[in-house]
Scaffold this active site. Structure first.
Site, short mmCIF file in Angstrom:
data_model
loop_
_atom_site.label_atom_id
_atom_site.label_comp_id
_atom_site.label_asym_id
_atom_site.label_seq_id
_atom_site.Cartn_x
_atom_site.Cartn_y
_atom_site.Cartn_z
N PRO A 75 -5.59 0.45 6.14
CA PRO A 75 -4.44 0.41 7.05
C PRO A 75 -3.07 0.67 6.41
CG PRO A 75 -5.15 -1.81 6.58
CD PRO A 75 -6.14 -0.89 5.90
N CYS A 76 -2.85 1.90 6.01
CA CYS A 76 -1.56 2.26 5.42
C CYS A 76 -0.43 2.20 6.44
CB CYS A 76 -1.62 3.61 4.73
SG CYS A 76 -2.33 4.93 5.71
#
Length: 165
Positions: free
Chosen positions: A136-137
């Site tokens: 989850p950047c």
């Protein structure tokens, strides 16, 4: 030596359209909303894989991502096939540890991996993440709280953050 195979399909769900690629080991690529096949092909050339369309192999992964995008699931239990430098992998592990609905800054990620001076390098490693959402950047924001760059585009990042809010 034979090239690794990556099987792919396009997922259309919740008003988003993106390509998903999997190997025999797990999820290897999640594309940007609205990007065409060229994004997947460019990644495939860079990591030297053969791309083969295969809806049935991709289906369990597509279902997991669709459940996330529709709010039916908060986390992923999908096996991943993600390889980078040791530094990139440390950054990506730190991203996976960010809880759903929370954000971190680039500086906090740099601290977390024990490289507090490497904020720019952290940003570069985040930008190289091939598995959007699952790694989850989108949960990484600027120190000032502003939404910053995202391979999938700022609109996609904002949408994912709203979904998790």
């Amino acid at each position: 030596m034979a090239m690794k195979m990556v099987y792919y399909d396009r997922l259309d769900v919740a008003g988003m359209a993106l390509y998903i690629g999997i190997s025999e080991r797990g999820l290897a690529f999640v594309g940007s909303d609205g990007a065409d096949i060229a994004e997947l092909e460019k990644w495939g050339e860079r990591v030297r894989v053969d791309l083969i369309v295969d809806e049935m192999r991709v289906k369990p992964y597509a279902e997991g991502i669709a459940a996330y995008l529709t709010g039916a699931r908060r986390d992923f239990d999908l096996p991943l096939d993600i390889t980078g430098t040791p530094f990139q992998e440390a950054v990506w592990q730190a991203l996976v540890a960010i809880p759903y609905g929370e954000t971190r800054t680039y500086s906090e990620i740099a601290q977390e991996i024990g490289k507090p001076q490497a904020v720019r390098a952290v940003g570069t490693a985040i930008g190289a993440n091939p598995i959007l959402m699952v790694v989850p950047c989108h949960r990484v924001i600027g120190k000032n709280g502003k939404i910053t760059g995202y391979r999938g585009g700022i609109a996609m990042k904002e949408r994912l953050l709203r979904l998790e809010a």
